[in-house]
Design an enzyme around this catalytic site. Structure first.
Site, PDB file in Angstrom:
ATOM      1  N   TYR A  86       0.716  -1.305   0.051  1.00  0.00           N
ATOM      2  CA  TYR A  86      -0.071  -0.018  -0.264  1.00  0.00           C
ATOM      3  C   TYR A  86       0.919   1.400   0.046  1.00  0.00           C
ATOM      4  O   TYR A  86       0.473   2.227  -0.673  1.00  0.00           O
ATOM      5  CB  TYR A  86      -1.045   0.009   1.298  1.00  0.00           C
ATOM      6  CG  TYR A  86      -1.759   1.091   1.313  1.00  0.00           C
ATOM      7  CD1 TYR A  86      -2.780   1.325   0.632  1.00  0.00           C
ATOM      8  CD2 TYR A  86      -1.570   2.275   2.110  1.00  0.00           C
ATOM      9  CE1 TYR A  86      -3.704   2.298   0.233  1.00  0.00           C
ATOM     10  CE2 TYR A  86      -2.334   3.339   2.210  1.00  0.00           C
ATOM     11  CZ  TYR A  86      -3.359   3.550   1.209  1.00  0.00           C
ATOM     12  OH  TYR A  86      -4.258   4.749   1.417  1.00  0.00           O
ATOM     13  N   HIS A 192       6.288  -7.826  -0.139  1.00  0.00           N
ATOM     14  CA  HIS A 192       6.408  -7.585   1.296  1.00  0.00           C
ATOM     15  C   HIS A 192       7.965  -8.298   1.458  1.00  0.00           C
ATOM     16  O   HIS A 192       8.099  -9.382   1.566  1.00  0.00           O
ATOM     17  CB  HIS A 192       5.397  -8.312   2.060  1.00  0.00           C
ATOM     18  CG  HIS A 192       4.051  -7.481   2.101  1.00  0.00           C
ATOM     19  ND1 HIS A 192       3.745  -6.513   2.837  1.00  0.00           N
ATOM     20  CD2 HIS A 192       2.981  -7.713   1.379  1.00  0.00           C
ATOM     21  CE1 HIS A 192       2.550  -6.151   2.492  1.00  0.00           C
ATOM     22  NE2 HIS A 192       2.377  -7.065   1.779  1.00  0.00           N
ATOM     23  N   GLU A 194       9.502  -7.809   3.939  1.00  0.00           N
ATOM     24  CA  GLU A 194       9.665  -8.123   5.600  1.00  0.00           C
ATOM     25  C   GLU A 194       9.332  -9.540   5.788  1.00  0.00           C
ATOM     26  O   GLU A 194       9.714 -10.032   6.990  1.00  0.00           O
ATOM     27  CB  GLU A 194       8.828  -7.195   6.216  1.00  0.00           C
ATOM     28  CG  GLU A 194       7.503  -7.362   6.355  1.00  0.00           C
ATOM     29  CD  GLU A 194       6.850  -6.568   5.061  1.00  0.00           C
ATOM     30  OE1 GLU A 194       7.620  -6.248   3.863  1.00  0.00           O
ATOM     31  OE2 GLU A 194       5.759  -6.214   5.049  1.00  0.00           O
TER      32      GLU A 194
END
Ligand code: XMP
Length: 537
Positions: A86, A192, A194
């Site tokens: 996002y 992502h 992470e």
């Protein structure tokens, strides 16, 4: 060195599930990291002098009414910014790129092609409608070969990158999986980095933090302890603090932080419900009591009999849990009356508790959790202090070791709040508790001797409610069967059975039957989770 002068990276939270994981990865680079809501004014963020800013994922669409937003001047601040999911869409949307609802939601492990490393033909085709592919591989992908597996979880996608950006990665469905404008120090990932599922995600984040933001990586978890103690001292002043100490890792570390901050203005109450492992109550007292190393008031409540009376004849596991929880609250009510005025209540909440309780910053509710709540209802106080709220378990342990808490306490396995009550099937009696405690102590000793304590995640002895016939000497016996359980797991959501060598099991079994009165059989539970759970009840 003054902590606040440490180089830091700020994570701006847009409500994604993984926001703390982003902060954790930054801390793993030995760079201090704080998370702030997207609602924090930009001036406040800039006043913290971050070396870099990471925008997290989030559940919104940039086009939604009241979508989480940020001050556009963030992108011309000159500070390196990395947008994730996002955060990346928002960056592109604000700067004039195009974000659309994807024809298909992209979720899961996805092959990502890195431009400069991918074939120019593929790159050109994939990015025909998106902007220009970079001819060189991004510095963020240094040393990573293409394609690389990344974790995607998005409905919207970036159809066209904003002017000035070049595309640095794409997927079969996603023309802009990564883009960057090096001159403005702006970087965007649709995926992502992470999460563990992104194969080289940590390296990508490390390149951002070290190579792009120029951090040197000289921060340690130790600094967290010093900083937290300083902040707590400043905040509490000469206020009175109450801590419910269970002797578990989290409440122990929280208590020591508080004791370093306010000394005798902290009162720790330790309720021994008679359902602890053998000698555990005394261990907690030896560390936190008057003989221990810490400056605090320690109150031990020996409530064993009170609990056994309440639990007599109760066989349903959840009723047992409820009684134990309620009795704890009653005891605290009484203690609260005796202690008198309290300003702050300490809770050893750690980040996984926060996420599971749905209390996590901007993030959505996942499931309710049993360890948070209740006490605040019966104690009159100003505020709850949760100094470990942003840490993962291993980080809490690192802080605990730094604070000098004995390794025996800091490295303890998880132990359920209701204690041995969920390791004794059926009703609870003092005799059954004694049997479990003694059998468990023997099992732990044998596991330690065999070196298995370093690899097994959680192990214990439990009491099945089964009695059966045996023979001891020339006598017939009709005694209990003990079950041993040991699992290896990373997240405790799934678990494998520990492969304990046969001789260790045999030795443990013969010692338990020989040394513990009332036991004539020993079983080893060889069921994984699922279908079984880790605890028996
Ligand atoms: P299960 O049995 O659900 O256990 O596979 C997963 C982890 O949670 C712990 N556990 C509890 N912890 N109160 C707690 O504080 C409880 O009622 C409880 N039940 C299970 C369990 O020890 C394991 O680490």
């Amino acid at each position: 060195m003054e902590i606040s002068s440490h180089e830091k990276v700020i994570v701006i939270d847009f409500g994604g599930q993984y926001n703390q994981l982003v902060a954790r990865r930054v801390r793993e680079c030995n760079v201090y990291c704080e998370i702030h809501s997207y609602r924090t004014p930009l001036a406040e963020i800039l006043a913290m002098h971050p070396k870099g800013i990471i925008l997290t994922g989030g559940p919104d669409s940039v086009y939604a009414e009241n979508a989480a937003a940020c001050d556009p001047s963030l992108f011309s601040s000159g500070i390196p910014v990395l947008g994730l999911c996002y955060g990346a869409q928002l960056m592109m949307h604000v700067l004039g790129g195009e974000v659309c609802r994807a024809p298909e939601r992209e979720y899961g492990k996805t092959e990502v092609y890195l431009c400069g490393a991918a074939s120019p033909l593929e790159a050109a085709a994939a990015s025909a409608s998106a902007g220009l592919p970079s001819e060189d591989k991004s510095l963020l992908f240094k040393g990573i070969s293409s394609p690389t597996v990344c974790w995607m979880s998005h409905n919207d996608y970036i159809k066209r990158a904003a002017d000035g950006f070049s595309i640095t990665a794409f997927t079969d469905n996603c023309p802009v999986a990564a883009a960057e404008d090096v001159s403005r120090q702006l970087y965007a990932f649709q995926f992502h980095p992470e999460v563990m599922h992104t194969e080289h995600g940590f390296e990508m984040l490390r390149h951002f933090v070290m190579d792009i933001c120029g951090c040197s990586g000289d921060w340690k978890m130790d600094d967290f302890a010093e900083k937290t103690v300083e902040e707590l001292r400043e905040k509490i002043g000469d206020g009175k603090v109450l801590c419910a100490l269970s002797g578990g890792v989290d409440s122990s570390v929280a208590a020591v932080l508080l004791s370093k901050a306010v000394g005798k203005n902290l009162t720790c109450v330790f309720v021994d419900h008679g359902l602890l492992r053998k000698d555990e109550g005394d261990l907690v007292e030896s560390v936190f009591g008057p003989q221990g190393a810490y400056d605090l008031n320690f109150i031990r409540i020996n409530a064993q009999n009170r609990y056994y009376v309440k639990l007599a004849g109760v066989t349903d596991p959840n009723t047992k849990r409820m009684i134990i929880g309620e009795e704890f609250i009653r005891i605290f009510e009484e203690v609260g009356r005796e202690i008198g005025h309290v300003d702050y209540l300490v809770q050893g909440t750690i980040y996984p508790d926060v996420v599971e309780s749905g209390l996590g910053g901007e993030s959505a509710v996942i499931k309710p959790h049993h360890n948070v709540g209740a006490l605040p209802d019966v104690i009159d106080f100003k505020e709850i202090l949760e100094p470990l709220r942003s840490l993962f378990k291993d980080e809490v342990r690192a802080v605990g070791l730094h604070l000098g808490i004995p390794e025996k306490l800091v490295m303890r396995q998880p132990f359920p709040g209701p204690g041995l009550a969920v390791r004794i099937i059926g009703d609870i009696t003092a005799q059954k508790v004694r049997i479990v405690q003694e059998a468990d102590a023997i099992f732990r000793e044998e596991m330690e001797k065999a070196g298995l304590d370093r690899t097994a995640s959680q192990y214990y002895a439990a009491l099945t409610n089964l009695r059966s016939v045996g023979v001891m000497g020339d006598e017939r016996t009709y005694d209990y069967a003990v079950a041993l359980r040991s699992v290896n797991t990373v997240d405790f959501m799934t678990a494998d059975v520990t492969e304990i060598p046969y001789e260790v099991l045999l030795r443990t079994s013969s010692r338990i039957v020989g040394e513990v009165d009332g036991v004539n059989r020993v079983f080893y539970d060889i069921t994984s989770k699922p279908p079984a759970t880790i605890e028996l009840e």
